[in-house]
Design an enzyme around this catalytic site. Structure first.
Site, PDB file in Angstrom:
ATOM      1  N   TYR A 141       0.876  -1.327  -0.166  1.00  0.00           N
ATOM      2  CA  TYR A 141       0.078  -0.017   0.114  1.00  0.00           C
ATOM      3  C   TYR A 141       0.851   1.273  -0.107  1.00  0.00           C
ATOM      4  O   TYR A 141       0.395   2.342  -0.252  1.00  0.00           O
ATOM      5  CB  TYR A 141      -1.189  -0.044   1.071  1.00  0.00           C
ATOM      6  CG  TYR A 141      -1.827  -0.930   1.204  1.00  0.00           C
ATOM      7  CD1 TYR A 141      -1.822  -2.037   0.197  1.00  0.00           C
ATOM      8  CD2 TYR A 141      -3.221  -1.019   1.995  1.00  0.00           C
ATOM      9  CE1 TYR A 141      -3.108  -2.998   0.079  1.00  0.00           C
ATOM     10  CE2 TYR A 141      -4.153  -2.150   2.015  1.00  0.00           C
ATOM     11  CZ  TYR A 141      -4.159  -2.730   1.133  1.00  0.00           C
ATOM     12  OH  TYR A 141      -5.159  -3.761   0.928  1.00  0.00           O
ATOM     13  N   LYS A 187       3.974 -15.866   1.902  1.00  0.00           N
ATOM     14  CA  LYS A 187       3.997 -16.314   0.619  1.00  0.00           C
ATOM     15  C   LYS A 187       5.386 -16.557   0.513  1.00  0.00           C
ATOM     16  O   LYS A 187       5.939 -16.043  -0.663  1.00  0.00           O
ATOM     17  CB  LYS A 187       3.410 -15.317  -0.335  1.00  0.00           C
ATOM     18  CG  LYS A 187       2.881 -16.110  -1.511  1.00  0.00           C
ATOM     19  CD  LYS A 187       2.036 -17.332  -1.723  1.00  0.00           C
ATOM     20  CE  LYS A 187       2.055 -17.853  -2.953  1.00  0.00           C
ATOM     21  NZ  LYS A 187       1.276 -19.136  -3.070  1.00  0.00           N
ATOM     22  N   ASP A 219      -2.293 -18.758   0.885  1.00  0.00           N
ATOM     23  CA  ASP A 219      -3.209 -19.367  -0.078  1.00  0.00           C
ATOM     24  C   ASP A 219      -3.789 -20.545   0.853  1.00  0.00           C
ATOM     25  O   ASP A 219      -5.195 -20.686   1.000  1.00  0.00           O
ATOM     26  CB  ASP A 219      -2.974 -19.668  -1.347  1.00  0.00           C
ATOM     27  CG  ASP A 219      -1.334 -20.514  -1.275  1.00  0.00           C
ATOM     28  OD1 ASP A 219      -0.794 -20.243  -0.347  1.00  0.00           O
ATOM     29  OD2 ASP A 219      -1.062 -21.041  -2.409  1.00  0.00           O
ATOM     30  N   ASP A 243      -5.617  -7.361   5.365  1.00  0.00           N
ATOM     31  CA  ASP A 243      -6.590  -6.758   5.057  1.00  0.00           C
ATOM     32  C   ASP A 243      -7.643  -7.731   4.231  1.00  0.00           C
ATOM     33  O   ASP A 243      -8.771  -7.944   4.596  1.00  0.00           O
ATOM     34  CB  ASP A 243      -6.495  -5.760   3.705  1.00  0.00           C
ATOM     35  CG  ASP A 243      -7.439  -4.468   3.529  1.00  0.00           C
ATOM     36  OD1 ASP A 243      -8.238  -4.792   4.316  1.00  0.00           O
ATOM     37  OD2 ASP A 243      -7.165  -3.703   2.816  1.00  0.00           O
TER      38      ASP A 243
END
Ligand code: NAD
Length: 378
Positions: A141, A187, A219, A243
């Protein structure tokens, strides 16, 4: 206690839900003998309309000099086509960054009265009690370079050891006061930033020897979260993953409108529901005020170190839900209410403890597990 609280109602349902939370804080002040001074300021689309800036300097100054900030929500279709720096959401991102807020706490618990409100089976969600710790001031972000053209766009995902370490410490501290179980979500099989994330968490782990640490890829965790949510306690993750995952977790609780958050790390904390401005129901007395009222409880706990008062709000919400009251988003609520009448029931139910302080276990919404609060540890 004397405290100055800045209230940023924002857009859409923001003013409706913050009004109910402020009323609850006033009830707390009256019943526990505190003096809270509330000052309202503009943020988001409302500020764009009035000043052209989603975070006017006067708002930021007020926030910086207050003891805590309560926010509703920002955004709406009216500002969707504005340039990025004039969009309501950029005001909120700037506010979080300017206040140095790097740890976003998002508790998700399933209230016994709302086990049927989730689209998932009651036996899957029953007993869920999670604390998300989302990194808030770094990652995708805020990463540079970033650019946009109609043919190609770039965002960047940077993290430093220091940024990861400080938010991971918050998660470890929270885990110590809860069930001592920490899941770090990344990840690392694909992203270098995630490899660093994992290493920093592992480097910190020996200092918290009683906390069990597990790593999950984002995931597979997204699936585990809704198939076996009870297995998890504190969930630590970076900005974007946090988020998304915490909104997914809202499904467990039964409604986005129920969930509070606290953003900590600087000298002043920011407390807001996790939902947005809900333009589809704004101005109709339909918004669930509970997420914001529970954010006010987090404000008392983490912003002002008033644990017993925080528990009194959480216990009031608990009682009202147990009695079957709720807004339209809560499937199966036996007594339907609007924003205002549900807020009124909750504030009427706020009372000081009679003989002894309520214990954490007395309320399904006693989020944090550490009676002394966490402000001092950040
Ligand atoms: P949203 O959270 O506003 O709404 C999603 C759905 O949940 C809608 O159907 C809405 O009616 C419902 N909902 C949300 N809050 C509720 C409440 N308190 N009670 C009952 N139902 C509730 O998300 P969105 O529709 O994706 O976004 C709308 C606007 O809000 C956008 O402009 C977005 O950028 C902004 N937004 C702001 C924040 C924030 O201020 N922190 C967070 C998310 C989205």
């Amino acid at each position: 206690m004397d405290a100055r609280i800045t209230v940023l109602p924002g857009d859409g349902v923001g003013p409706e839900v913050t009004a109910e939370a402020v009323a609850c804080l006033k009830a707390v002040a009256e019943r526990f003998g505190h003096h809270f001074e509330f000052q309202k300021a503009l943020v988001g689309g409302a500020a764009v309309e009035a000043t052209g800036d989603p975070l006017p300097a006067a708002t930021l100054d007020l926030c910086r000099t207050s003891d805590a900030v309560l926010l509703g929500a920002v955004g709406g279709p009216a500002w969707d086509r504005h340039p990025r720096d004039q969009r309501p959401e950029s005001g909120l991102l700037r506010l979080r960054q300017a206040l140095g807020l790097y740890a976003n706490l998002r508790p998700v618990a399933v209230h016994p009265a709302l086990e049927d409100a989730s689209p998932l089976k009651p036996e899957v969600v029953r007993g869920t009690d999670l604390m998300f710790v989302r990194e808030l001031s770094g990652g995708l972000y805020f990463g540079e370079p970033r650019s946009y053209s109609d043919d190609a766009a770039v965002n960047t995902l940077p993290y430093t050891r220091r940024e990861i370490e400080r938010v991971a410490k918050v998660a470890f501290e929270l885990a110590l006061g809860r069930r001592k179980n920490l899941v770090s979500v990344d990840k690392a099989n694909v992203l270098e930033t995630s490899r660093l994330w994992r290493k920093v968490v592992d480097d910190l782990a020996p200092a918290y020897a009683t906390v069990t640490v597990q790593h999950h890829y984002v995931d597979s965790f997204a699936m585990a979260l809704i198939t076996r949510p009870r297995d998890f306690d504190v969930v630590l993750t970076e900005n974007l993953f946090g988020d998304i995952l915490s909104d997914e977790a809202a499904v467990l609780a039964g409604s986005l409108g129920l969930l509070p958050s606290a953003s900590l790390g600087g000298s002043v904390g920011l407390f807001e529901p996790i939902h947005g401005s809900a333009p589809d129901i704004a101005g109709q007395d339909r918004a669930n005020p509970i997420g914001t009222i529970l954010s006010a409880a987090m404000l008392l706990r983490h912003g002002l170190n008033l644990e017993v008062e925080a528990l009194a709000i959480e216990a009031a919400v608990d009682r009202v839900l147990k009695a079957g009251h709720g807004t339209g988003d809560l499937k199966g609520a036996r007594h339907p209410h609007g924003t205002r009448s549900l807020g009124a029931l909750i504030r009427e139910a706020i009372r000081p403890p009679r003989a002894k302080a309520p214990r954490l276990a007395d309320s399904a919404y006693a989020w944090c597990g550490s009676p002394e609060g966490h402000r001092s540890k950040l």
